[in-house]
Design a protein around this motif. Structure first.
Motif, short mmCIF file in Angstrom:
data_model
loop_
_atom_site.label_atom_id
_atom_site.label_comp_id
_atom_site.label_asym_id
_atom_site.label_seq_id
_atom_site.Cartn_x
_atom_site.Cartn_y
_atom_site.Cartn_z
N GLY A 174 0.82 -1.21 0.00
CA GLY A 174 0.00 0.00 0.00
C GLY A 174 0.84 1.25 0.00
O GLY A 174 0.36 2.35 0.31
N THR B 222 7.19 -2.21 7.51
CA THR B 222 6.09 -2.87 6.83
C THR B 222 6.42 -4.36 6.70
O THR B 222 7.35 -4.73 5.97
CB THR B 222 5.86 -2.27 5.43
OG1 THR B 222 5.61 -0.87 5.56
CG2 THR B 222 4.68 -2.94 4.73
N ILE C 15 -5.72 -0.47 1.21
CA ILE C 15 -6.51 0.12 2.29
C ILE C 15 -7.94 -0.41 2.28
O ILE C 15 -8.52 -0.75 3.33
CB ILE C 15 -6.50 1.66 2.17
CG1 ILE C 15 -5.09 2.21 2.39
CG2 ILE C 15 -7.47 2.30 3.16
CD1 ILE C 15 -4.92 3.67 2.05
N MET D 108 -8.04 -4.18 3.38
CA MET D 108 -7.85 -4.31 4.83
C MET D 108 -9.11 -3.90 5.57
O MET D 108 -9.50 -4.52 6.56
CB MET D 108 -6.66 -3.45 5.28
CG MET D 108 -5.30 -4.02 4.91
SD MET D 108 -3.91 -3.13 5.67
CE MET D 108 -3.94 -1.57 4.74
N GLY D 109 -9.77 -2.84 5.10
CA GLY D 109 -11.01 -2.39 5.73
C GLY D 109 -12.10 -3.43 5.62
O GLY D 109 -12.87 -3.65 6.58
N ILE E 110 -9.73 -4.74 9.56
CA ILE E 110 -8.51 -4.15 10.15
C ILE E 110 -8.85 -2.73 10.63
O ILE E 110 -9.34 -1.92 9.84
CB ILE E 110 -7.37 -4.12 9.13
CG1 ILE E 110 -7.04 -5.53 8.64
CG2 ILE E 110 -6.13 -3.46 9.74
CD1 ILE E 110 -6.61 -6.50 9.71
N GLU F 196 -8.94 1.20 11.66
CA GLU F 196 -8.43 2.34 10.90
C GLU F 196 -7.05 2.77 11.36
O GLU F 196 -6.19 3.09 10.54
CB GLU F 196 -9.40 3.52 11.01
CG GLU F 196 -8.94 4.74 10.22
CD GLU F 196 -9.88 5.92 10.32
OE1 GLU F 196 -9.46 7.03 9.95
OE2 GLU F 196 -11.03 5.73 10.76
N ARG G 69 -4.48 0.56 9.77
CA ARG G 69 -4.34 0.85 8.32
C ARG G 69 -3.53 2.13 8.11
O ARG G 69 -2.66 2.20 7.23
CB ARG G 69 -5.72 0.97 7.67
CG ARG G 69 -6.61 -0.25 7.84
CD ARG G 69 -7.77 -0.26 6.86
NE ARG G 69 -8.58 0.94 6.87
CZ ARG G 69 -9.69 1.11 7.56
NH1 ARG G 69 -10.12 0.14 8.38
NH2 ARG G 69 -10.39 2.23 7.47
N ARG G 70 -3.83 3.14 8.90
CA ARG G 70 -3.12 4.41 8.77
C ARG G 70 -1.63 4.24 9.08
O ARG G 70 -0.77 4.80 8.39
CB ARG G 70 -3.72 5.47 9.70
CG ARG G 70 -5.05 6.02 9.21
CD ARG G 70 -5.63 7.05 10.17
NE ARG G 70 -6.72 7.76 9.52
CZ ARG G 70 -6.59 8.85 8.78
NH1 ARG G 70 -5.40 9.38 8.61
NH2 ARG G 70 -7.62 9.43 8.22
N ALA H 272 -2.47 -6.86 9.49
CA ALA H 272 -2.99 -5.96 8.45
C ALA H 272 -2.46 -6.34 7.08
O ALA H 272 -3.22 -6.42 6.10
CB ALA H 272 -2.61 -4.51 8.79
N ILE I 223 -4.38 -8.40 3.06
CA ILE I 223 -4.43 -7.95 1.66
C ILE I 223 -4.40 -9.18 0.75
O ILE I 223 -3.45 -9.96 0.79
CB ILE I 223 -3.25 -7.03 1.33
CG1 ILE I 223 -3.21 -5.83 2.30
CG2 ILE I 223 -3.34 -6.54 -0.11
CD1 ILE I 223 -1.96 -4.97 2.16
#
Length: 427
Positions: A266, A311, A383, A386-387, A391, A393, A396-397, A422, A426
């Motif tokens: 991402g 990451t 994003i 994941m949502g 996952i 917020e 994700r951020r 997270a 994906i």
């Protein structure tokens, strides 16, 4: 007893051009009938009207005096000194205080240096400010900063919405009206006026002006561009494009592996393109990429976030990472993992554009599979997916390098284990 309203100022023979009133008139036929225009050098309508009256009154005189007046006016059309004398004499009689101090160009240089060294803004941001101020100076003139009025800002806005849109970086900007299809977008005009407001706000803090005259100026309505994620069923196809042809700046390895990196991290285009070998690390037994957060330097101090963010490497990304490492055998730890991603240096903005060559070619070829596709869509894909899988917020951020939305989120610790969950969400 009600106050009498001030009589409106007669604007006949006056025209506002680039924020400055011009006196326009036609000489009598016996004096040649020539159409003339003289700048008053002011945005103040009352002063401009007084200058107009001083210039035009002699034209009503007949005979020799009228001929002399015509000759003088003809000379004024050719001589800035004579027209300036008329303007200055009228201002003196009206006891008009003429603003002095640094001009737009001199102040703009100070502001640009402040953005570079004091605020540590990126090369692209500095370039954007510099270009806006250069166009503003071209439109309104290099007048004293204290003389800039709200009318100058409005006139600049109105001119920009009909000017030709920009070409490539470094290309000279045209300030001529263009057909509607070739005009600067409303979004760009909106941004340019905001840039001027930021400049004037800095001038206010530096005590160079008494107010920010750009505040509250009506701006064109613009819609935020939203990046749509590609359909999940097309994700594999969008990561496995046909062989690249005629792209000397992009390597075969980069062409074949980079889409998988964008999909499973991402990350932004330039963030992956500038990875170094030493950015592949082990943290608590978890293999990670230490990804630089590109936009950290653009944020205020309180919203900086981490310059580098860990990451975790997705299981499906492992073979592509191992292949990339093997191809760089013998390279040093500071060497790039993707030296042939089409990165280039832009002199005009003093900025490296990491991965620009790859992105340009990828965007063209990927659209054959899905018309809305470009590299940044992978960020939206990660994003979104994941949502969909629950996952939170704040996780994700943290993973993609967005700042926390509120104070509460800053207290919600996101550890590496949560980032692993997270990334693995994906598809």
């Amino acid at each position: 007893m009600a106050r009498r309203a001030k009589p409106a100022i007669d604007q006949s023979n006056l025209r506002l051009r680039y924020g400055t009133w011009q006196v326009r008139f036609k000489l009598p036929e016996h004096l040649g009938g020539k159409r003339m225009e003289i700048s008053t050098g002011t945005a103040d309508l009352a002063v401009a009207a007084a200058i107009r009256d001083r210039i035009l009154t002699p034209l009503n005189i007949h005979g020799t005096a009228g001929e002399i007046a015509g000759a003088v006016l003809a000379q004024a059309h050719q001589s800035d000194e004579l027209s300036r004398m008329l303007i200055d004499r009228t201002k003196e009689e009206l006891k008009v205080v003429v603003p002095t101090g640094p001009t737009i160009s001199k102040t703009a240089k100070r502001f640009i240096e402040n953005r570079k060294s004091f605020k540590l803004r990126s090369g692209a941001t500095v370039y954007d400010y510099a270009r806006t101020l250069r166009v503003f100076e071209t439109v309104v003139g290099d007048i004293p900063l204290a003389q800039v009025t709200r009318q100058h800002i409005r006139d600049f806005r109105d001119k920009m919405v009909v000017f030709r849109r920009y070409g490539g970086r470094g290309q000279k900007i045209s300030i001529k009206p263009a057909p509607e299809a070739d005009r600067i977008s409303a979004k760009t005009v909106h941004k340019m006026v905001k840039n001027i407001s930021t400049f004037l706000n800095w001038c206010l803090k530096e005590d160079l002006v008494s107010q920010n005259v750009a505040l509250g100026i009506d701006l064109p309505t613009v819609q935020r561009n939203t990046t749509k994620p590609p359909p999940p069923e097309l994700a594999d196809a969008l990561c496995s494009l046909p062989p690249l042809v005629r792209a000397s700046a992009v390597g075969i390895l980069e062409w074949e592996v980079l889409p998988w990196f964008y999909r499973y991290t991402g990350a932004r285009c330039g963030e992956i393109a500038q990875l170094r070998l030493k950015d592949i690390v082990m943290i608590d037994g978890i293999r990670c990429l230490m990804i630089v957060t590109e936009k950290a330097a653009l944020r205020s101090a309180k919203n900086q976030g981490d310059l580098y963010r860990p990451t975790p490497v997705h299981s499906r990304l492992v073979p592509y990472l191992d292949r990339s490492i093997a191809a760089r055998a013998g390279f040093g730890p500071d060497d790039p993992l993707f030296p042939h991603a089409g990165s280039s240096f832009v002199k005009s903005s003093n900025q490296m554009r990491y991965g620009h060559g790859f992105a340009s070619h990828y965007n063209d070829h990927a659209k054959k599979i899905w018309s809305g596709m470009h590299v940044h869509c992978w960020r939206s894909y990660a994003i979104t997916e994941m949502g969909r899988r629950g996952i939170p917020e704040e996780v994700r951020r943290k993973l993609v390098g967005h700042v926390p939305r509120d104070v509460h989120a800053g207290y919600n610790h996101v550890d590496l284990k949560r980032l692993v969950e997270a990334v693995n969400a994906i598809p």
